[in-house]
Enzyme design. Sequence first.
Site, mmCIF file in Angstrom:
data_model
loop_
_atom_site.group_PDB
_atom_site.id
_atom_site.type_symbol
_atom_site.label_atom_id
_atom_site.label_comp_id
_atom_site.label_asym_id
_atom_site.label_seq_id
_atom_site.Cartn_x
_atom_site.Cartn_y
_atom_site.Cartn_z
ATOM 1 N N ASP A 1 -1.346 5.459 -6.113
ATOM 2 C CA ASP A 1 -2.470 6.403 -6.167
ATOM 3 C C ASP A 1 -2.089 7.485 -7.166
ATOM 4 O O ASP A 1 -0.975 8.027 -7.106
ATOM 5 C CB ASP A 1 -2.708 7.044 -4.793
ATOM 6 C CG ASP A 1 -3.237 6.062 -3.767
ATOM 7 O OD1 ASP A 1 -4.157 5.296 -4.099
ATOM 8 O OD2 ASP A 1 -2.731 6.072 -2.633
ATOM 9 N N GLU B 1 1.070 -0.644 -5.012
ATOM 10 C CA GLU B 1 -0.003 0.305 -5.325
ATOM 11 C C GLU B 1 0.523 1.678 -5.720
ATOM 12 O O GLU B 1 1.524 2.152 -5.157
ATOM 13 C CB GLU B 1 -0.912 0.481 -4.093
ATOM 14 C CG GLU B 1 -2.154 1.273 -4.423
ATOM 15 C CD GLU B 1 -2.795 1.972 -3.250
ATOM 16 O OE1 GLU B 1 -2.114 2.302 -2.259
ATOM 17 O OE2 GLU B 1 -4.004 2.229 -3.345
ATOM 18 N N HIS C 1 -1.253 10.290 -2.967
ATOM 19 C CA HIS C 1 -2.524 9.809 -2.435
ATOM 20 C C HIS C 1 -3.626 10.857 -2.508
ATOM 21 O O HIS C 1 -4.790 10.534 -2.678
ATOM 22 C CB HIS C 1 -2.343 9.374 -0.968
ATOM 23 C CG HIS C 1 -3.617 8.926 -0.337
ATOM 24 N ND1 HIS C 1 -4.414 9.757 0.407
ATOM 25 C CD2 HIS C 1 -4.250 7.732 -0.377
ATOM 26 C CE1 HIS C 1 -5.476 9.086 0.812
ATOM 27 N NE2 HIS C 1 -5.411 7.862 0.356
ATOM 28 N N GLU D 1 -4.555 3.390 -8.684
ATOM 29 C CA GLU D 1 -5.878 3.937 -8.336
ATOM 30 C C GLU D 1 -6.050 5.308 -8.967
ATOM 31 O O GLU D 1 -5.205 6.197 -8.771
ATOM 32 C CB GLU D 1 -6.035 4.058 -6.814
ATOM 33 C CG GLU D 1 -7.382 4.702 -6.458
ATOM 34 C CD GLU D 1 -7.578 4.990 -4.976
ATOM 35 O OE1 GLU D 1 -6.801 4.476 -4.141
ATOM 36 O OE2 GLU D 1 -8.523 5.745 -4.660
ATOM 37 N N HIS E 1 0.820 -1.202 0.000
ATOM 38 C CA HIS E 1 0.000 0.000 0.000
ATOM 39 C C HIS E 1 0.861 1.263 0.000
ATOM 40 O O HIS E 1 1.571 1.531 0.971
ATOM 41 C CB HIS E 1 -0.883 -0.042 1.250
ATOM 42 C CG HIS E 1 -1.863 1.067 1.378
ATOM 43 N ND1 HIS E 1 -1.827 1.983 2.402
ATOM 44 C CD2 HIS E 1 -2.932 1.403 0.616
ATOM 45 C CE1 HIS E 1 -2.824 2.825 2.272
ATOM 46 N NE2 HIS E 1 -3.519 2.505 1.199
HETATM 47 O O1 G3P Z 1 -6.925 1.885 -2.627
HETATM 48 C C1 G3P Z 1 -7.020 1.098 -1.475
HETATM 49 C C2 G3P Z 1 -6.811 2.017 -0.366
HETATM 50 O O2 G3P Z 1 -5.584 2.653 -0.603
HETATM 51 C C3 G3P Z 1 -7.922 2.983 -0.357
HETATM 52 O O3 G3P Z 1 -7.700 3.898 0.521
HETATM 53 O O4 G3P Z 1 -7.430 6.220 0.877
HETATM 54 O O5 G3P Z 1 -5.490 4.694 1.147
HETATM 55 O O6 G3P Z 1 -6.334 5.237 -1.128
HETATM 56 P P1 G3P Z 1 -6.670 5.068 0.327
HETATM 57 CA CA CA Z 2 -5.306 3.806 -2.732
#
Ligand code: G3P
Ligand code: CA
Length: 332
Positions: A56, A54, A69, A162, A27
């Site tokens: 963002d 991941e 993010h 994302e 993450h």
């Molecule tokens: O995308 C999964 C998780 O990361 C969603 O929450 O706010 O950390 O992007 P966030």
């Molecule tokens: Ca995310």
Amino acid sequence: MIRTLIATVLLSTLSLAAIARPVVIAHRGASGYLPEHTLPAVILAHGMSPDFIEQDLVLSKDGVLVVLHDIHLDTVTNVAEVFPARKRADGRFYAIDFTLAELKQLTVHERRDAQNQQVFANRYQHNGSNSDLFKIATFEQQINLISELNRSRGTNIGLYPELKSPAFHRAAGQDISQIFMAMLEKYKLNQADANMFVQCFDFNETRRLRNELGLKTGLVQLLAENSWQESDNDYAYLRSAQGLKEIAQVADGIGPWLPQLVDFETQAPTQLLMNAKAQGLKIHPYTLRADQLPPNLNWQQALTLTFDWLKVDGVFTDFPDKVSQYLQSKQK
Ligand code: G3P
Ligand code: CA
């Protein structure tokens, strides 16, 4: 931990459909150890051999996908020092107001709250002398870095991008999804067998990606609470049986907030978990953090609950090494 008979019966039925090994999603990189989404955090995550890393994504003023993010810059960068005059009337600094060249002048630090305190106090301690290590990365840099590390290490660690706030970007005159699709095409990543899940909180955009923009990769609908105002979606509806049915028409899975899957008081799984499994949707909850545990649980119990009891298909974690260690210990 496992307390209710009803839940036991339900879960043993569900376990029939469980997959062999859940996937580990780093993450925001190895964000438990290094400032989120920076290239050092990606490199460290890669060395921990998760299944996915991941990203963002938001856009710069000149339409470049950068890995951040938030649409804001102030919680993780020194933007207020470098460009003090560039804040908006609400006091925030927005990535979309800065060109990539300007964003590259910033340094990234551990996430800070409104009082300028580090959100996770025991994470990376900045001493000032090595702040140049941590810069905002572009999506393209991360694609190339992960690809080259996969080649040199003989691994196949996937991307898990994302798309953040598509409606916000559209209102600013930018189509983040079109730009994203062009990047996938550039790297020949828009393939059904690409090792990738694309994720979005906005179901309108999830549908658009699949039905209009021709996304062929894995696709995950993120689920929020309406109070978070992530988008104008009705998340109570999306979490319902009917909502999940709609999601299943375009997406391969859901990304719920972990507390949406289980009542931490009783350990009973929620209807969302049952209904999503009934729809054949993969379940990748967020976020397992060793330094921010779910209520009433220690780290070991949180892992047992997530994998052995809820039997999710994967998890977002700031600590991919610790989660992988747990999953490997169960295979012995
Ligand atoms: O995308 C999964 C998780 O990361 C969603 O929450 O706010 O950390 O992007 P966030
Ligand atoms: Ca995310």
